[in-house]
Design an enzyme around this catalytic site. Structure first.
Site, PDB file in Angstrom:
ATOM      1  N   LYS A   1       0.660  -1.069   0.112  1.00 50.84           N
ATOM      2  CA  LYS A   1      -0.011   0.115   0.203  1.00 50.84           C
ATOM      3  C   LYS A   1       0.879   1.341  -0.158  1.00 50.84           C
ATOM      4  O   LYS A   1       1.868   1.506   0.741  1.00 50.84           O
ATOM      5  CB  LYS A   1      -0.990  -0.106   1.361  1.00 50.84           C
ATOM      6  CG  LYS A   1      -1.773   1.308   1.241  1.00 50.84           C
ATOM      7  CD  LYS A   1      -2.845   1.047   2.258  1.00 50.84           C
ATOM      8  CE  LYS A   1      -2.273   1.684   3.592  1.00 50.84           C
ATOM      9  NZ  LYS A   1      -2.051   3.024   3.694  1.00 50.84           N
TER      10      LYS A   1
ATOM     11  N   ASP B   1      -3.414   3.988  -2.111  1.00 52.89           N
ATOM     12  CA  ASP B   1      -4.266   4.519  -1.060  1.00 52.89           C
ATOM     13  C   ASP B   1      -4.391   6.176  -0.826  1.00 52.89           C
ATOM     14  O   ASP B   1      -3.633   6.550  -0.046  1.00 52.89           O
ATOM     15  CB  ASP B   1      -3.886   3.919   0.285  1.00 52.89           C
ATOM     16  CG  ASP B   1      -4.912   4.264   1.315  1.00 52.89           C
ATOM     17  OD1 ASP B   1      -6.095   4.573   0.992  1.00 52.89           O
ATOM     18  OD2 ASP B   1      -4.582   4.069   2.384  1.00 52.89           O
TER      19      ASP B   1
ATOM     20  N   LYS C   1      -7.271   8.203  -1.434  1.00 57.22           N
ATOM     21  CA  LYS C   1      -8.792   8.534  -0.973  1.00 57.22           C
ATOM     22  C   LYS C   1      -9.178   9.824  -1.511  1.00 57.22           C
ATOM     23  O   LYS C   1      -9.482  10.820  -0.890  1.00 57.22           O
ATOM     24  CB  LYS C   1      -8.728   8.628   0.612  1.00 57.22           C
ATOM     25  CG  LYS C   1      -8.314   7.467   1.497  1.00 57.22           C
ATOM     26  CD  LYS C   1      -8.356   7.538   2.732  1.00 57.22           C
ATOM     27  CE  LYS C   1      -8.020   6.426   3.794  1.00 57.22           C
ATOM     28  NZ  LYS C   1      -6.570   6.227   3.646  1.00 57.22           N
TER      29      LYS C   1
ATOM     30  N   ASP D   1     -13.077  14.843  -4.216  1.00 60.00           N
ATOM     31  CA  ASP D   1     -13.195  16.183  -4.563  1.00 60.00           C
ATOM     32  C   ASP D   1     -14.328  16.247  -5.564  1.00 60.00           C
ATOM     33  O   ASP D   1     -15.207  15.152  -5.516  1.00 60.00           O
ATOM     34  CB  ASP D   1     -11.999  16.578  -5.474  1.00 60.00           C
ATOM     35  CG  ASP D   1     -11.544  17.815  -5.781  1.00 60.00           C
ATOM     36  OD1 ASP D   1     -12.102  18.812  -5.841  1.00 60.00           O
ATOM     37  OD2 ASP D   1     -10.209  18.243  -5.080  1.00 60.00           O
TER      38      ASP D   1
ATOM     39  N   THR E   1     -11.331   3.712  10.022  1.00 62.25           N
ATOM     40  CA  THR E   1     -11.165   2.951  11.105  1.00 62.25           C
ATOM     41  C   THR E   1     -10.851   3.660  12.473  1.00 62.25           C
ATOM     42  O   THR E   1     -11.119   3.090  13.758  1.00 62.25           O
ATOM     43  CB  THR E   1     -10.180   1.822  10.781  1.00 62.25           C
ATOM     44  OG1 THR E   1      -9.005   2.317  10.677  1.00 62.25           O
ATOM     45  CG2 THR E   1     -10.913   0.766   9.920  1.00 62.25           C
TER      46      THR E   1
ATOM     47  N   ARG F   1       2.535  -1.385  10.722  1.00 63.99           N
ATOM     48  CA  ARG F   1       3.518  -1.337  11.704  1.00 63.99           C
ATOM     49  C   ARG F   1       3.861  -2.641  12.424  1.00 63.99           C
ATOM     50  O   ARG F   1       4.915  -2.888  12.695  1.00 63.99           O
ATOM     51  CB  ARG F   1       2.803  -0.189  12.756  1.00 63.99           C
ATOM     52  CG  ARG F   1       3.079   1.246  12.227  1.00 63.99           C
ATOM     53  CD  ARG F   1       2.556   2.149  12.986  1.00 63.99           C
ATOM     54  NE  ARG F   1       0.947   2.384  12.848  1.00 63.99           N
ATOM     55  CZ  ARG F   1       0.199   3.172  13.370  1.00 63.99           C
ATOM     56  NH1 ARG F   1       0.742   3.882  14.092  1.00 63.99           N
ATOM     57  NH2 ARG F   1      -1.226   3.130  13.033  1.00 63.99           N
TER      58      ARG F   1
END
Length: 238
Positions: free
Chosen positions: A37, A64, A66, A69, A126, A217
């Site tokens: 990603k 990614d 997002k 607009d 999330t 992570r």
């Protein structure tokens, strides 16, 4: 589930700021995860070069960014993303039906039904809760908003959604088994929660019926990333 099937469901989040780091992770894990990603931090720092660096190592990319607009801007940005050869890209479902439908129309016209890039709509982040939605004037619950946005995305022709694993069952019931679901907010049993709120373990997420899980992570900050990844794959197969 086989090891290869589990591996291909993992999207490794590269929250980095340099091509050197991208090359390091692509060298180490391009044969061990299904996709990488590339998000806002890395794309802002390195741009399309980050995508191409992964592809040169044989890796697939989920871009990614997002997009959110006006319809023309989002559709043109999505077109450029698809031209980069990414496997997944995403837009914000909160941009509305017209924005999503215009994007799919432009992509279908460009690729004449042979589009490789799948488009996802982000439902509710999330990190969000019912309280954070109320703060911005949304009185519906997280669960209601996720399903509402997922149905709107499907109506617009979008291929799937990005959503918390907690809402997967609701989305499946509303949108069917062929609707792609990609879930961040997945944390293996050995990991801390960080800033995610609505989470599941890899095993729980897979059992809930997701197509891909996004993990960053717990792998990239591990002392032994390969061992951490193997542990996650083991969790998925249990």
């Amino acid at each position: 589930m086989t090891i290869d099937e589990a591996k291909n469901k993992i999207i490794l989040a590269l929250d980095l700021d340099s091509i050197q780091e991208v090359n390091k992770w692509a060298d180490l894990l391009s044969q061990k995860v299904g996709m990488f990603k590339v998000g806002k931090q890395l794309f802002t720092a390195s741009g399309p070069e980050a995508v191409r660096a992964i592809q040169k190592k044989g890796g697939k990319v989920f871009l990614d960014l997002k997009y959110h607009d006006i319809p023309n801007t989002v559709s043109m940005a999505s077109l450029e993303a698809a031209r980069l050869g990414v496997s997944l890209l995403n837009v914000h479902a909160l941009g509305g039906f017209e924005m999503m439908a215009k994007t799919m129309e432009v992509l279908d016209k460009e690729f004449k039904g042979k589009r490789e890039a799948k488009v996802l709509a982000v439902t509710i982040l999330t990190s969000s809760t019912n309280e954070t939605l109320r703060e911005i004037g949304i009185e519906h619950s997280v669960e209601n908003m996720v399903v509402r946005l997922a149905k709107l995305a499907k109506k617009a022709g979008v291929d799937g959604v990005v959503a918390s694993p907690k809402e997967v069952k609701l989305i499946r019931e509303a949108c069917g088994k062929d609707f792609l679901i990609v879930t961040p907010g997945v944390r293996p049993a050995f990991s801390s929660l960080n800033d995610q709120k609505r989470i599941m373990t890899p095993s729980e997420a897979i059992k809930s019926g997701v197509d891909y899980i996004v993990i960053g992570r717990p792998i990239t900050e591990a002392k032994d990333p390969v061992m951490a990844l193997d542990s996650i794959i083991g969790e998925m197969m249990n």
